[in-house]
Design a protein around this motif. Structure first.
Motif, PDB file in Angstrom:
ATOM      1  N   ASN A  42      -0.230  -5.586  -7.523  1.00  0.00           N
ATOM      2  CA  ASN A  42       0.395  -6.333  -6.417  1.00  0.00           C
ATOM      3  C   ASN A  42      -0.363  -6.142  -5.108  1.00  0.00           C
ATOM      4  O   ASN A  42      -0.498  -7.073  -4.312  1.00  0.00           O
ATOM      5  CB  ASN A  42       1.855  -5.899  -6.240  1.00  0.00           C
ATOM      6  CG  ASN A  42       2.756  -6.480  -7.315  1.00  0.00           C
ATOM      7  OD1 ASN A  42       2.405  -7.460  -7.953  1.00  0.00           O
ATOM      8  ND2 ASN A  42       3.909  -5.865  -7.529  1.00  0.00           N
ATOM      9  N   TYR A  43      -0.847  -4.916  -4.898  1.00  0.00           N
ATOM     10  CA  TYR A  43      -1.632  -4.634  -3.691  1.00  0.00           C
ATOM     11  C   TYR A  43      -2.932  -5.442  -3.708  1.00  0.00           C
ATOM     12  O   TYR A  43      -3.302  -6.069  -2.709  1.00  0.00           O
ATOM     13  CB  TYR A  43      -1.942  -3.137  -3.595  1.00  0.00           C
ATOM     14  CG  TYR A  43      -2.908  -2.798  -2.479  1.00  0.00           C
ATOM     15  CD1 TYR A  43      -2.468  -2.680  -1.159  1.00  0.00           C
ATOM     16  CD2 TYR A  43      -4.263  -2.623  -2.738  1.00  0.00           C
ATOM     17  CE1 TYR A  43      -3.356  -2.402  -0.130  1.00  0.00           C
ATOM     18  CE2 TYR A  43      -5.157  -2.336  -1.722  1.00  0.00           C
ATOM     19  CZ  TYR A  43      -4.706  -2.230  -0.420  1.00  0.00           C
ATOM     20  OH  TYR A  43      -5.598  -1.959   0.588  1.00  0.00           O
ATOM     21  N   GLN A  44      -3.636  -5.444  -4.841  1.00  0.00           N
ATOM     22  CA  GLN A  44      -4.916  -6.160  -4.962  1.00  0.00           C
ATOM     23  C   GLN A  44      -4.727  -7.669  -4.812  1.00  0.00           C
ATOM     24  O   GLN A  44      -5.551  -8.353  -4.192  1.00  0.00           O
ATOM     25  CB  GLN A  44      -5.576  -5.841  -6.314  1.00  0.00           C
ATOM     26  CG  GLN A  44      -6.080  -4.419  -6.452  1.00  0.00           C
ATOM     27  CD  GLN A  44      -7.152  -4.061  -5.421  1.00  0.00           C
ATOM     28  OE1 GLN A  44      -7.913  -4.915  -4.963  1.00  0.00           O
ATOM     29  NE2 GLN A  44      -7.200  -2.788  -5.036  1.00  0.00           N
ATOM     30  N   LYS A  45      -3.599  -8.182  -5.353  1.00  0.00           N
ATOM     31  CA  LYS A  45      -3.301  -9.611  -5.234  1.00  0.00           C
ATOM     32  C   LYS A  45      -3.090  -9.996  -3.764  1.00  0.00           C
ATOM     33  O   LYS A  45      -3.597 -11.011  -3.289  1.00  0.00           O
ATOM     34  CB  LYS A  45      -2.031  -9.927  -6.044  1.00  0.00           C
ATOM     35  CG  LYS A  45      -1.822 -11.422  -6.294  1.00  0.00           C
ATOM     36  CD  LYS A  45      -0.465 -11.703  -6.909  1.00  0.00           C
ATOM     37  CE  LYS A  45      -0.361 -11.142  -8.316  1.00  0.00           C
ATOM     38  NZ  LYS A  45       0.965 -11.447  -8.919  1.00  0.00           N
ATOM     39  N   SER A  92       0.842  -1.203   0.000  1.00  0.00           N
ATOM     40  CA  SER A  92       0.000   0.000   0.000  1.00  0.00           C
ATOM     41  C   SER A  92       0.878   1.255   0.000  1.00  0.00           C
ATOM     42  O   SER A  92       0.649   2.194  -0.777  1.00  0.00           O
ATOM     43  CB  SER A  92      -0.912  -0.014   1.230  1.00  0.00           C
ATOM     44  OG  SER A  92      -1.576   1.212   1.378  1.00  0.00           O
ATOM     45  N   LEU A  93       1.890   1.258   0.870  1.00  0.00           N
ATOM     46  CA  LEU A  93       2.810   2.406   0.948  1.00  0.00           C
ATOM     47  C   LEU A  93       3.579   2.591  -0.357  1.00  0.00           C
ATOM     48  O   LEU A  93       3.768   3.711  -0.831  1.00  0.00           O
ATOM     49  CB  LEU A  93       3.798   2.206   2.116  1.00  0.00           C
ATOM     50  CG  LEU A  93       3.225   2.348   3.530  1.00  0.00           C
ATOM     51  CD1 LEU A  93       4.237   1.867   4.561  1.00  0.00           C
ATOM     52  CD2 LEU A  93       2.839   3.798   3.819  1.00  0.00           C
ATOM     53  N   HIS A  94       4.011   1.464  -0.949  1.00  0.00           N
ATOM     54  CA  HIS A  94       4.755   1.499  -2.206  1.00  0.00           C
ATOM     55  C   HIS A  94       3.902   2.105  -3.334  1.00  0.00           C
ATOM     56  O   HIS A  94       4.381   2.927  -4.118  1.00  0.00           O
ATOM     57  CB  HIS A  94       5.200   0.080  -2.578  1.00  0.00           C
ATOM     58  CG  HIS A  94       6.023   0.020  -3.825  1.00  0.00           C
ATOM     59  ND1 HIS A  94       7.335   0.464  -3.871  1.00  0.00           N
ATOM     60  CD2 HIS A  94       5.721  -0.419  -5.092  1.00  0.00           C
ATOM     61  CE1 HIS A  94       7.802   0.303  -5.099  1.00  0.00           C
ATOM     62  NE2 HIS A  94       6.840  -0.238  -5.859  1.00  0.00           N
ATOM     63  N   LEU A 120      -4.842   2.642  -5.391  1.00  0.00           N
ATOM     64  CA  LEU A 120      -4.831   1.283  -4.843  1.00  0.00           C
ATOM     65  C   LEU A 120      -5.706   0.323  -5.648  1.00  0.00           C
ATOM     66  O   LEU A 120      -5.424  -0.874  -5.722  1.00  0.00           O
ATOM     67  CB  LEU A 120      -5.289   1.296  -3.379  1.00  0.00           C
ATOM     68  CG  LEU A 120      -4.304   1.891  -2.365  1.00  0.00           C
ATOM     69  CD1 LEU A 120      -4.884   1.830  -0.967  1.00  0.00           C
ATOM     70  CD2 LEU A 120      -2.954   1.189  -2.406  1.00  0.00           C
ATOM     71  N   LEU A 121      -6.769   0.826  -6.257  1.00  0.00           N
ATOM     72  CA  LEU A 121      -7.641  -0.013  -7.078  1.00  0.00           C
ATOM     73  C   LEU A 121      -6.926  -0.507  -8.336  1.00  0.00           C
ATOM     74  O   LEU A 121      -7.291  -1.523  -8.916  1.00  0.00           O
ATOM     75  CB  LEU A 121      -8.921   0.740  -7.467  1.00  0.00           C
ATOM     76  CG  LEU A 121      -9.907   1.037  -6.325  1.00  0.00           C
ATOM     77  CD1 LEU A 121     -10.999   1.969  -6.800  1.00  0.00           C
ATOM     78  CD2 LEU A 121     -10.508  -0.247  -5.761  1.00  0.00           C
ATOM     79  N   GLU A 122      -5.889   0.238  -8.758  1.00  0.00           N
ATOM     80  CA  GLU A 122      -5.148  -0.119  -9.976  1.00  0.00           C
ATOM     81  C   GLU A 122      -3.805  -0.791  -9.665  1.00  0.00           C
ATOM     82  O   GLU A 122      -3.103  -1.234 -10.580  1.00  0.00           O
ATOM     83  CB  GLU A 122      -4.908   1.139 -10.814  1.00  0.00           C
ATOM     84  CG  GLU A 122      -6.199   1.764 -11.339  1.00  0.00           C
ATOM     85  CD  GLU A 122      -5.978   3.145 -11.916  1.00  0.00           C
ATOM     86  OE1 GLU A 122      -4.811   3.590 -11.978  1.00  0.00           O
ATOM     87  OE2 GLU A 122      -6.976   3.789 -12.298  1.00  0.00           O
TER      88      GLU A 122
END
Length: 367
Positions: free
Chosen positions: A227-230, A212-214, A222-224
Motif C-alpha cells: 500500500n505504501y509503494q502504491k 509509512s507510519l502504519h 517500506l520496500l515490502e
C-alpha cells in the motif's frame, strides 16, 4: 517505453548490475586515492572486469556494454573531480529517485523499427514514437522514473541548420507574477504549475505519511509494504505531471523566442542567492528561471542566435527607457511610475525589459 514483464525484470537487473559495478570500482578507486594520492584509470578497471564476471556469474546476464559504460562514467566523474569541476563521485543507491543505465551503439544493436526500438539484450520494445530519429545513433539511456514509467533517451549525431535571420532583438525581464515581460509589451503568464497541484499533492502526501507510519508500526519494511509503494507511485506521478507541464511550457516559449529573434537580452539572475529569501523561495523554484535560461542558451547555440546576459547589478527598474534618466530605487510594491525628467508614465516591468534590451545591445556593440 512500454516493456513487457520479462523486459522490466531485465531492465531492473541491468540497472542493478551497472550500479554494483560502479560502486565496486568506486570503492577500489577511493582506496587507491587514499594510499597513493592518485586514483585508478579506466583501462585498469576495465581490465579487471572480466575476472569480476567470472567470480559473479550474474553479471553476464545483462548487457555488457551497459556495465562498461558505468565504468566510463566513473572515470569521467573522477576526471572532472581532479579538474575541480565537481565534487568527488559518490556511491549510487537503489533508493535514488531515478534509476538508469546507458548502452552504446555498436554493429546495429540499437535501431528504430516502426513503433518499436531494438535495444541490446531487451530486443524489440514498444515505445511512443513522437518523431523520426534523424542522424547517427551514438547511445541510448534507459530510465525508470519513481512513477514506474520507463523512458529511453537516444543521443544522435546530426547537423543542426541555423535558422533564418529575423534582424529582431528583444529584452526579457523575468518575474514571479508574470513569468516573463518582453520589451515588445507582451507579458507571459506564470502558470504556477506546482501551486495549482499543491492541494492535491498535500492530500496524497499525507496519505503516504500515514501508510509509512502504519507499515513501521506493524514492523513491515517500506520496500515490502504494498500500500505504501502504491501510494508512493501515485505521489510520484503527480510530481511528474507538474514537471512535464513546466518543461512543455519552457520548451515552447524558448523555441518561439529563438525562432523570432536574432538577439535575446536577459538579466543575469543570481537564483541561488534569491532562493535564500524564504518568503519567495517556493515561488522562485516553481517558475524555473535557470531551466528557461539553459534552454534559451543551448537553442541559441544550435540555431546561430545570440544570448546577451546583462549584469544583475544593472538598475533596469530605476532608469527611464525613454530619456535615460535614473529616477532612484523603488519598492517592489510600486508597479507603475512617472519619470521626473520627461514625465512619461511607465509600467515597471515593461520599462525594465526595454532597459535590458538597450543595455544588451550596448554590450553587443562593444564585443
Amino acid at each position: 517505453m512500454y516493456p513487457n514483464k520479462e523486459q522490466e525484470v531485465l531492465i531492473a537487473k541491468t540497472i542493478g548490475c551497472s550500479r554494483f559495478v560502479f560502486n565496486h570500482f568506486l570503492s577500489k578507486w577511493n582506496d587507491a586515492y587514499k594510499k597513493t594520492g592518485k586514483g585508478l584509470t579506466y583501462s585498469t578497471c576495465s581490465s579487471q572486469l572480466p575476472q569480476l564476471k567470472k567470480e559473479l556469474v550474474w553479471l553476464k546476464e545483462v548487457d555488457s556494454i551497459a556495465i562498461q559504460s558505468s565504468l566510463k562514467n566513473l572515470a569521467d566523474a573522477y576526471s572532472r573531480f581532479f579538474k575541480k569541476q565537481n565534487k568527488a563521485p559518490r556511491f549510487k543507491s537503489k533508493n535514488n529517485k531515478v534509476q538508469s543505465y546507458t548502452t552504446r551503439h555498436t554493429n546495429g544493436n540499437i535501431a528504430i523499427m516502426d513503433n518499436k526500438i531494438k535495444l541490446p539484450k531487451l530486443g524489440l520494445v514498444r515505445f511512443a514514437k513522437s518523431r523520426e530519429v534523424e542522424g547517427r545513433i551514438l547511445h541510448a539511456t534507459v530510465r525508470q522514473n519513481p512513477s514506474g514509467t520507463y523512458f529511453v533517451s537516444i543521443l544522435v549525431e546530426t547537423d543542426v541548420q541555423p535558422l533564418e535571420k529575423t534582424k529582431k532583438a528583444i529584452g526579457i525581464d523575468l518575474g514571479i507574477t508574470d513569468f516573463a515581460v518582453l520589451s515588445d509589451h507582451r507579458k507571459i503568464d506564470n502558470n504556477t504549475f506546482t501551486s495549482k497541484m499543491e492541494k492535491k499533492l498535500k492530500r496524497e502526501q499525507r496519505k503516504l505519511s500515514r501508510r509509512s507510519l502504519h507499515a513501521k508500526k506493524n514492523g513491515v519494511n517500506l520496500l515490502e509494504a504494498k500500500n505504501y509503494q502504491k501510494q508512493k507511485r501515485k505521489v510520484a506521478r503527480l510530481h511528474e505531471k507538474v514537471m512535464n507541464q513546466r518543461n512543455d511550457f519552457l520548451n515552447k516559449l524558448s523555441t518561439e523566442l529563438i525562432k523570432n529573434h536574432d538577439t535575446i537580452c536577459i538579466e543575469h539572475l543570481h537564483t541561488r542567492g534569491m532562493l535564500r529569501n524564504h518568503k519567495l523561495a517556493k515561488s522562485i523554484a516553481d517558475v524555473s528561471w535557470s531551466a528557461f535560461i539553459t534552454k534559451l542558451e543551448y537553442k541559441a547555440k544550435w540555431y546561430g542566435k545570440t544570448i546577451i546576459r546583462v549584469s544583475r547589478w544593472f538598475p533596469s527598474s530605476q532608469i527611464c527607457s525613454d530619456c535615460g534618466h535614473r529616477d532612484g530605487k523603488k519598492a517592489l510594491s510600486i508597479r507603475e511610475w512617472t519619470c521626473s525628467n520627461c514625465h512619461v508614465q511607465h509600467d515597471r516591468d515593461i520599462n525594465a525589459s526595454k532597459n535590458i534590451l538597450i543595455e544588451g545591445l550596448r554590450i553587443q556593440a562593444l564585443v
